[in-house]
Motif scaffolding. Sequence first.
Motif, short mmCIF file in Angstrom:
data_model
loop_
_atom_site.label_atom_id
_atom_site.label_comp_id
_atom_site.label_asym_id
_atom_site.label_seq_id
_atom_site.Cartn_x
_atom_site.Cartn_y
_atom_site.Cartn_z
N GLY A 83 0.83 -1.21 0.00
CA GLY A 83 0.00 0.00 0.00
C GLY A 83 0.86 1.25 0.00
N SER A 84 1.89 1.20 0.82
CA SER A 84 2.78 2.35 0.88
C SER A 84 3.44 2.60 -0.47
CB SER A 84 3.84 2.09 1.96
OG SER A 84 4.91 2.95 1.76
N LYS A 85 3.93 1.51 -1.09
CA LYS A 85 4.59 1.69 -2.39
C LYS A 85 3.64 2.28 -3.42
CE LYS A 85 8.09 -1.87 -2.26
NZ LYS A 85 7.47 -3.01 -1.63
N MET A 86 2.38 1.79 -3.34
CA MET A 86 1.42 2.31 -4.31
C MET A 86 1.18 3.79 -4.09
SD MET A 86 -1.34 -0.56 -5.25
CE MET A 86 -2.30 -0.47 -3.82
N LEU A 87 1.09 4.17 -2.81
CA LEU A 87 0.86 5.59 -2.53
C LEU A 87 2.07 6.42 -2.90
CD1 LEU A 87 -1.07 5.49 0.83
CD2 LEU A 87 -1.87 6.27 -1.38
N VAL A 88 3.25 5.87 -2.68
CA VAL A 88 4.47 6.61 -3.04
C VAL A 88 4.51 6.86 -4.53
CG1 VAL A 88 6.95 6.34 -3.27
CG2 VAL A 88 5.88 5.94 -1.09
N ALA A 89 4.00 5.88 -5.30
CA ALA A 89 4.03 6.04 -6.75
C ALA A 89 3.23 7.26 -7.20
CB ALA A 89 3.50 4.78 -7.41
#
Lengths: 103, 617, 175
Positions: free
Chosen positions: B584-590
């Motif tokens: 989830g974090s990676k997706m938000l960072v993207a």
Amino acid sequence: MISQVPFEHGMIFAGVLFFLGLAGVLARRDAVFILLSLEIMLNAAGLAFVVAGARFAAPDGQVMFLFVLGVAAAEVSLGLALVLWLYHWQRNVDIDNARSLRG
Amino acid sequence: MPDLVWLIPVLPLAGFLTLALLGGRLKAGVVAAVGCGSVGLSMAAVLMLLAGFIHAPPPTFSYSRTLWTWFAAGGLAPGIGFYLDGLSLVMVMVITVVGFLIHLYSVRFMEGDEGYARFFAYMNLFVGAMLILVLADNLLLLYLGWEGVGLCSYLLIGFWYREAANTRAAIKAFVVTRIGDTALVIGLFLLASGLGTLQIQEIALRVGRLWAPGSLAASAAAALLLGGAVGKSAQLPLQTWLPDAMAGPTPVSALIHAATMVTAGVYLIARMHPLFMHAPDVLLVVALIGSLTLLVAGASALVQKDIKRVLAYSTMSQVGYMFLALGVGAWSAAIFHFVTHAFFKALLFLSAGVVIQALDNEHDIFRMGGLKKTLPIAFWTFLIGAASLSALPFVTAGFYSKELILRAAWLSARGGAWLWIAGVAGAFLTSIYSFRVVFVAFLGPDRTIARKTPVSMTLPLVVLALFSIGAGLLPAIFGGLTRLALPAGPAVPVGIEVQAIAALIPVLGIAAAALLYRGRPAYAAALARRPLVAALHGFLLSGWGFDRLYQALVVGPFLRLARINRGDFIDLPFRALAWTCGLGSKMLVATQSGKVRWYVMGIALGGAVFIAMVVFL
Amino acid sequence: MTVAFYIAAAVSIVATFMVITRVNAIHALLYFVVSLLAAALILLLLGAPFAAAMEVIIYAGAIMVLFVFVVMILSAGPREALQERQWLRVSTWIGPAILTAVLLGELLYVMAGATGALTTPAQVTPAQVGASLLGPYLLGVELVSMLLLVGLIGAFHLAYRLGKGEASEEAGGKR
């Protein structure tokens, strides 16, 4: 001399111009072109105002158009100065390089 | 007078705290004073209480003192309470007297060691925990002391922790006794749920009322308590840790693994005798375990080369005698044997320590020799200890205690004769292996150069030697003390022939040892070279192969399972949760790419969604 | 005369489409000027002569000229044209195209319920606009003038820094 068109057609016309400008902003990478597309969008917004003013025979539409024009002028001068800075910094105007704000 | 009771465990614990907190900053002399002094003061308190018991015995022949309530939950309200009756008085006497002597000995023995303060801190903690164990008036507090001594055993076995082998031995000791401890805890659960209390005196009363003799509940609880005792006392099948525990310093082996901790199991069974008397099958098992262990251990001690390992197996064997006594109902005899054993085994360890230190850390008896001349005090005290261990008739204390046990075994209702034969065979083995060490290490050609021993180390030896001889006079006082605490043993007289055989066997053993190791050593060597004998030798040397057996049966499969589960599948849901969060974090960072056009698209997309929501919904 | 509106609208839309798809910057600018002129015609046809005049004078006359100057400085030569072609692939257009289609669809849907209202037949004269500006929208006029002042100062500041940076060769990665 004055055409009387259905109000909706006028708005649709302004909308089409606006969305074309939006597509230009999204698709182009060159900063100058992005600014240009931004101008298209501003112009379309102003047109929408005038059409609405014409519908009610009020001067308010043109007044807003004037304001939009003023904003566009201020924005474009600053924007182009920034584009010149971008060019100075990296020798091309690829906007995708300017992403130091990435999270 | 009762006020002294709680001082007994508290003084060594105070010593521990002082040394643990300040030990690094104190001078060696102060450390020694604190370490010995705390146990010494505790001993003084015990002696005062003993005098009080003899001259002006309290009405119930016991002192009871509760300091505070530990906790109160679900119907149980165990307190920090101490109960001093004849049995615990005998125990604390031995613990403090022998403990004090060993502390005194350690002052010079451990001199110069970098962990000097740490050593005395751990030893004090151990004495404190052992005293709590023995004085506890409820099983939960007893278990606290139980765990405390287990911890100290681990800490002290692995005292010289920079050697990996020592830490391995410490861990082995801890893990094996842990198995017993788990059984003990489950036993405590059974008792608490079945009888509704963990107060020892209460249990004694309620067991008779609530559980029928021989019932499943009583047998199960007794069996589980036996499991705990077996672990702590290094009896079959949990005995594998004791020989390796000799990796610790000699005073540790003397105090913990000879005199006190290994007898905690004996104390537990003696203390819980009402429960065990309600489970006669379990008592039989106790006797069987005792007799088997004494034979197995005695045979293994016969072939050991390391002097401390001989003594370790010897301890195992003697505790087996105590279990045998408990199993046949000779409760007082078991405790009496504990007292004499504490004296002579501590004596043996301490004099062995003198030898080891004088020879610059030499443990192999075949590399010693002729120490009679160079270390006379060590020789004579070791001789006295060995004689007491072998139960040399009439002159040694060991004779009297072993006599009582064998008599009780002969009179036992179930399997009497077999148990007696086992005991006598064990006595034969005992005398052989103990005098084997005497003949090989002390007599014989002089092969070594030894250093002088300081007085503070020889004084405890002499005192203990006197006790090893004189304690035979104790039964009179002794019987008086434990009269009310333990049920009387069998009182029927035993035939004189039986007693005579039992008395003469040790002498035969000494003669055999003299023959093999002094008279005709060449014959013994030739015998050892025969292939069958050599195989037997190897088998006995490894302690009847129990280590290999456990490695194959338990340790090996466990390690294999652990290796299979290296990825830890139980951890999977938690790792999945963490992984999801990361995703989830990676997706938000993207979404924070920093690209202008990306953000514009975000705005446009958002606008489209909002308009759609307004227009269509 | 309504057909004039539709012809001008078509021209404007086609010209705008050409703007966003050109590779050469100058071509795009010129197409945009055409679009602006068509928009000005539409404004006239709708009875807003003042707005039409402003569109031509300010938008096509000032802003576009500014763009031309900047593009001249950035010298869009054949190399840049090649780079633009590389950047303008079909895959780049798919996303924006879909998004704009969606938005257009929503707009059409909203406008579908035609009220049948027509734009006014009368002109809204400059005099009316002026009276409105100096009347109710006076505050807005002041604000826009301040905004223009800010733009002026900002542009000057940026250009000044730019000039100084080039002269002293210290710009580097200053952003």
